[in-house]
Every structure is written in C-alpha cells, then in structure tokens.
Design an enzyme around this catalytic site. Structure first.
Site, mmCIF file in Angstrom:
data_model
loop_
_atom_site.group_PDB
_atom_site.id
_atom_site.type_symbol
_atom_site.label_atom_id
_atom_site.label_comp_id
_atom_site.label_asym_id
_atom_site.label_seq_id
_atom_site.Cartn_x
_atom_site.Cartn_y
_atom_site.Cartn_z
ATOM 1 N N SER A 156 0.836 -1.196 0.000
ATOM 2 C CA SER A 156 0.000 0.000 0.000
ATOM 3 C C SER A 156 0.882 1.261 0.000
ATOM 4 O O SER A 156 1.788 1.376 -0.824
ATOM 5 C CB SER A 156 -0.935 -0.055 1.207
ATOM 6 O OG SER A 156 -1.951 0.884 1.093
ATOM 7 N N ARG A 226 -11.832 6.159 10.305
ATOM 8 C CA ARG A 226 -11.378 4.773 10.266
ATOM 9 C C ARG A 226 -12.463 3.854 9.710
ATOM 10 O O ARG A 226 -12.182 2.909 8.974
ATOM 11 C CB ARG A 226 -10.981 4.325 11.671
ATOM 12 C CG ARG A 226 -10.443 2.916 11.742
ATOM 13 C CD ARG A 226 -9.184 2.769 10.915
ATOM 14 N NE ARG A 226 -8.550 1.485 11.130
ATOM 15 C CZ ARG A 226 -7.427 1.098 10.549
ATOM 16 N NH1 ARG A 226 -6.816 1.904 9.709
ATOM 17 N NH2 ARG A 226 -6.907 -0.072 10.784
ATOM 18 N N ASP A 321 -8.980 -6.432 -4.524
ATOM 19 C CA ASP A 321 -8.600 -5.130 -3.970
ATOM 20 C C ASP A 321 -9.213 -4.033 -4.829
ATOM 21 O O ASP A 321 -8.866 -3.878 -5.997
ATOM 22 C CB ASP A 321 -7.062 -5.020 -3.957
ATOM 23 C CG ASP A 321 -6.548 -3.724 -3.323
ATOM 24 O OD1 ASP A 321 -7.363 -2.831 -3.024
ATOM 25 O OD2 ASP A 321 -5.326 -3.627 -3.138
ATOM 26 N N HIS A 354 -8.140 -5.115 -0.140
ATOM 27 C CA HIS A 354 -6.844 -4.465 0.061
ATOM 28 C C HIS A 354 -6.078 -5.100 1.225
ATOM 29 O O HIS A 354 -4.862 -5.221 1.187
ATOM 30 C CB HIS A 354 -7.076 -2.974 0.315
ATOM 31 C CG HIS A 354 -5.825 -2.157 0.327
ATOM 32 N ND1 HIS A 354 -4.988 -2.075 -0.759
ATOM 33 C CD2 HIS A 354 -5.263 -1.386 1.301
ATOM 34 C CE1 HIS A 354 -3.964 -1.287 -0.456
ATOM 35 N NE2 HIS A 354 -4.108 -0.864 0.783
ATOM 36 N N ASP A 355 -6.801 -5.505 2.249
ATOM 37 C CA ASP A 355 -6.175 -6.109 3.432
ATOM 38 C C ASP A 355 -5.408 -7.391 3.118
ATOM 39 O O ASP A 355 -4.622 -7.856 3.956
ATOM 40 C CB ASP A 355 -7.237 -6.421 4.491
ATOM 41 C CG ASP A 355 -7.373 -5.304 5.513
ATOM 42 O OD1 ASP A 355 -6.579 -4.354 5.443
ATOM 43 O OD2 ASP A 355 -8.267 -5.406 6.370
#
Lengths: 385, 201
Positions: A156, A226, A321, A354-355
């Site tokens: 990232s 968040r 992602d 994405h994680d």
C-alpha cells in the site's frame, strides 16, 4: 509465560535513533532534528549486505514482527511474512522496520514537542511526503551502516515508499517489492481520504488540531475516518461472507443502535483505532498518499519517472482489492516494462480486498518466498542464524 | 537439458535480443537465453506454478491471459516474440499472430501438428480424437481449442501476407529429427515457424 511460536522472531525491543542534521522537506519547511523509532529482526552480516527495509502503510508503524512482551496478544502487523523460514526469512535477512516521520508511535510527529516553542507540534507539524520519508529512511540506513538494502519492501503506502526509493536512491536498493500499491491515487481514492479528513476536522473536539492542549481528542471524527477507511480495505465479498445481513439480536428494533453485525464490527474498529491513533498523524498520512504522483514531474509519463530505477521489481496485486485494484499495479508494471526495467507482476487470487497484503495466503507466500530466495541466492547470503 | 523445440529456438534467437516469450512456462527458455546470449525481456504466463518458478529463477514474468492480446505492449518495442505450444489454446490465434507482429517484426511460433501421421491414424483409422506426446489431453479436458496443421498455418500466413522465413519440424524429443523435411505435414509432430512482417526493414 506463554510460549512464542517457533517461526516468530520472538521478543523484540524498539530502538530510537536521534538525528541532529536538519531535514529539508518537500513542503519547503525544515525539521531541525528528529527521532526515528525502529525495530530490527535477524542479524546484520559482516558485509552488511543482507538488510531489508520494511516500509509501513497508512496506519502502520515499526512493530512489524514478533512480540514486545510475552503477554502481547497479537504479534507485529506483518508477522505472517517476517520470521525464521517465512517469506522474509530472518535466518538470512536483517530486517529494519521503522515508524515514519509524522507518525504517532515514537518517531517525531505531531504528538512530539516542537523544540522551538516547547509546545506539542500538533497541527503545526510540517506536512511530510513519501519522498521526505525516503530521505529520512536513508539517513537511518546510514546510521545502521547499511549502504545498500538487499531489498526494500512495502504494501500500500509502503509500496509507494519503495517505488520512491528506487527512483531517489537507485544505487542503494538491490531489489524492490511493491505490494497492493498504486503509482498515484485516483479521484475516488482522494475522495475517500477527504471524507476521512472532514470527519476529523469537523469534530467539535478537533480545535483546529490543538485538541491535546484542550485536553481532548477528536475521537468521533477519527472513528468515522477509520470506519470509512475500513470499508475500502475489505472487499464486498469479504464483508458479505464475514457478516452478511446478520443481526446482533433476532429481531429488528427499528432504531439507530447497532443492529447489523457489520455495524458492530465497524464501530468496534473505529473505536479501537480512535483511542490508539493520533488524528493529526492520520491527516498527514492521508495527504502524503494524495500528493504521491512520481509521474507528475515527467508530464504524467510514469515510464520516464522510473527511468533511474536499476533493480529488479516484484509487483503484486490482489484480485478483490478495489482500493488499489490490480489495474493500478499493472500500470506500474507496464511503466517499468516500457522503461525496460526488470519486473515481475503477479495478481494473487484473494477474497480479502486491500487487506490481503497483510494476510498469509499460500500463493502470495510462495511468490514472495521465491523472490526473496532468489535475492538471497544472488547476493550470496548465508544463513546468519 | 531443454525441450527439443526450445533448443532450436535458443539457436534462432539473436544475441542480445529484447524479446517477449508468450506462455513462457517455468522460464527455462528465457533463463537460458539470458545466460547464454545476453537476451533481455519478459515472459507472459497465467499458470501460478510456472510464474513462481520464473520468479525463483530471476526470470521477468508478467501474469497475463494471452486472450487479452498484447494491449499493454507498444508497437515495435521488441526484436522478437516467441510463443511455444500456446497458439492452439488461444481463443483467436489469428488475432494473436497480428498482435505479435505488431510489437515485433519477427516471431517464432511452435505448435503441435494435427496432421502428424500418428494423429491421422488415431482419427482416420481408429476413429478417436488423437492423443499423443504433443497432444496429451483427452477431448473433454484439452486446453487446445484451435488445433491446426502445418498446411493450415502456412495458409493463414499467406492470407495475412506474413513471411515465413524459416521452418523446422520435430518428432518426439530427438534433435536429430529436426531436419526432417520430407513431407513435414505428415511426419512432423511439432511445427516451429519463424515468421516476419511482409515489409522487412
């Protein structure tokens, strides 16, 4: 005392490097002095040729692997990939992982004291860019006696730092691994960041960033930031399979309390984060993301921006992602190909969005380990442990 | 010891060439070419095991489905494009031939010859879809959806105005057989064609 897993780097202790050389920043301001907090895993060999730099992402820090104490519930954020026998094999490599400038985990940042005023830096902390981080990381390398990293690795925002390393210090990086990154943010990416920033800045407890002096913090805003960020880290499928439309109780209660499991999860993630992270740091880091665009100074031609790069690259993306989708990694790979650079590009099938870059996945691990083994072989690295 | 068709391609690729290897497998050819002839370039592959093997060797590999064409590659940016044993598995082999000759002036292509005499025996006499060393799959699980013969390929090249600059045929793994020129469409099991654009510079 609970036993630590065999493939863990074990107990680790952060260290701090203090720098008195002023650092000129891209924004035009200068940091007169600063600290960088970092951890190392493995052993630096006599030739100092086995060092690997880990660059962290938006909310990351220096604690990438191992445990700070035996009772720590969770290991460092990239423990799945760093350790004895893991992709980044600490039996061969000496791993350096730091907290970036502007961070809130020990390196100089908004919660540090501004020596000029004696007050906390707060919102007055200069905006730092990916390039600024890379320059500060190079100074840390100097301090540790590392002339050239065997590899610079990051996911990232960390991947963006790696790309910048290969452009700014091409002779100091022998290999580059860029995972789930992008050569620049899209309008949608910037839009999500702006929602996050507005959530923080419109919190009545923000006080123009001087919240610490008011004895408070914009926790509601940071929580919202968040929550919105977290949505972009997961895929629709991952969220669906994790929570579906599951309710916390059996009946609908026709109110605005937590009803769906996904609401509960997001609120929990937001709450935890808002008490552990500094809002000014979050603002800074999202701006560093937004500003990153190495092609901009080359008329938008990324292939020209990567012209100085010398090392082999591994570029990895994940199918689900949508924050930095495979097409963005492919864009980077294409530019490197056009520039005639050595590059491999792999698109890992993963449902985790994405994680996925943080998680263990057999194919991801196989590719990562194959690349790092080749690095070790070519540099003639022996096992140091 | 490389596969016989790869051995021959290895000989045909010029020193220091910048090439693409489509369906590069485990990267054996690119690795040997880089080592022996200073050849640079990239392999394209979709098989995960092949991709990992390339990365372990230090061969540049790009994960890409060849049915997407070569859109990411610019015109005339390579000296040569190689494609071994993949033409028959593509959705549109004719379009791929155009694509290959767009990014490079010259291509080397290998594919199994459906008109090989053993294949003819399978189909023409025994009445079964051919299964052989070069066509190891059963009809229901084969990736080979566009099988062709030497004659078919030469016909396609003629239609497209593509020059066949060299041609070799192979039987099994033995290099000695590569020179076989006698009725190649009958006796050749694997075809190796070297083709170029009509307008040679």
């Amino acid at each position: 005392m609970p036993e630590l897993p065999d493939d863990s780097v074990g107990l680790v202790t952060p260290q701090t490097a203090h720098f008195d050389d002023p650092l000129a920043l891209a924004c035009g301001r200068t940091l007169p002095a600063y600290d960088l907090v970092y951890e190392t895993y493995g052993t630096l060999n006599a030739e100092r040729s086995n060092a690997v730099l880990i660059c962290h992402a938006l909310s990351g820090h220096h604690h990438a692997a191992g445990y700070h104490d035996a009772d720590e519930r969770k290991p460092g954020w990239w423990d799945a990939h760093i350790g004895p026998g893991k992709s980044i094999d600490t039996n061969r490599f000496f791993v350096v992982s730091l907290n970036n400038l502007g961070g809130c985990h020990g390196s100089t940042g908004p919660i540090s004291t501004n020596p000029a005023t004696g007050r906390q830096w707060g919102p007055d902390f200069p905006m730092v860019t990916v390039s600024d981080w890379v320059h500060s990381q190079a100074r840390l390398a100097d301090r540790l006696g590392i002339e050239r990293f065997a590899a610079a690795i990051g996911g990232s925002l960390g991947g963006m730092q790696v790309l910048q390393w290969t452009r700014l210090y091409p002779e100091r990086v022998a290999n580059a691994v860029i995972i789930a990154a992008t050569p620049k943010l899209s309008a949608q990416n910037i839009a999500f960041n702006e929602v996050a920033r507005q959530a923080i800045r419109s919190d009545p407890d923000f006080h123009d960033g001087w919240y610490a002096e008011h004895g408070t913090a914009p926790r509601r805003g940071l929580k919202l930031a968040r929550m919105v960020g977290h949505i972009t880290y997961l895929s629709e499928d991952a969220m669906g399979s994790k929570f579906g439309r599951d309710l916390r109780s059996t009946d609908l209660n026709f109110g605005y309390d937590v009803e769906f499991q996904v609401e509960s999860y997001l609120r929990y993630q937001g709450d935890t984060f808002s008490t552990a992270f500094d809002a000014n740091t979050y603002l800074l880091m999202t701006k560093a993301l937004d500003y990153f665009d190495p092609a901009a100074e080359h008329g938008g031609v990324l292939a020209e921006a990567v012209a100085p790069c010398q090392c082999p690259f591994l570029v990895v993306s994940f199918t689900s992602d949508w924050r930095f989708p495979p097409s963005r990694s492919r864009e980077l790979a294409n530019a490197l190909i056009r520039a005639g650079k050595r590059v491999s590009y792999v698109n890992i099938d993963s449902p985790h969005g994405h994680d996925a870059f943080l998680l263990p996945e057999p194919r991801y691990q196989a590719v990562f380990a194959a690349f790092m083994s080749r690095v070790a072989r070519e540099l003639g690295l022996e096992e140091t442990a | 010891m490389m596969r016989a068709d790869l051995e021959l391609i290895h000989r045909w690729v010029p020193e220091g060439a910048h090439i693409l290897d489509l369906a590069c497998g485990d990267g054996t050819l690119l690795e040997a070419l880089a080592r022996d002839k200073g050849v640079t370039g990239y392999g394209l592959e979709i098989d995960p095991a092949g991709i990992t093997a390339c990365i372990a060797k230090g061969v540049n590999v790009i994960e890409q489905n060849l049915d997407e064409g070569l859109v990411h590659f610019e015109d005339d940016t390579y000296d040569l494009v190689v494609m071994t044993q993949a033409l028959q598995a593509l959705r549109r082999p004719d379009r791929m031939l155009d694509e290959m000759l767009r990014v490079a002036n010259e291509c080397i292509i290998t594919f199994p010859n459906f008109a090989y005499w053993r294949h003819r025996v399978h189909l023409g006499i025994r009445g079964y879809m051919p299964v052989s060393k070069s066509l190891p799959h059963a009809w229901y699980d084969t990736p080979n959806i566009h099988l062709s013969t030497f004659n078919d390929f030469e016909h396609l090249c003629r239609e497209k105005g593509v020059h066949i600059t060299d041609r070799a045929v192979g039987i099994g793994d033995h290099e000695g057989h590569w020179a076989t020129r006698l009725r190649p469409n009958l006796f050749g099991e694997i075809a190796i064609f070297r083709v170029a654009r009509q307008e040679r510079r």
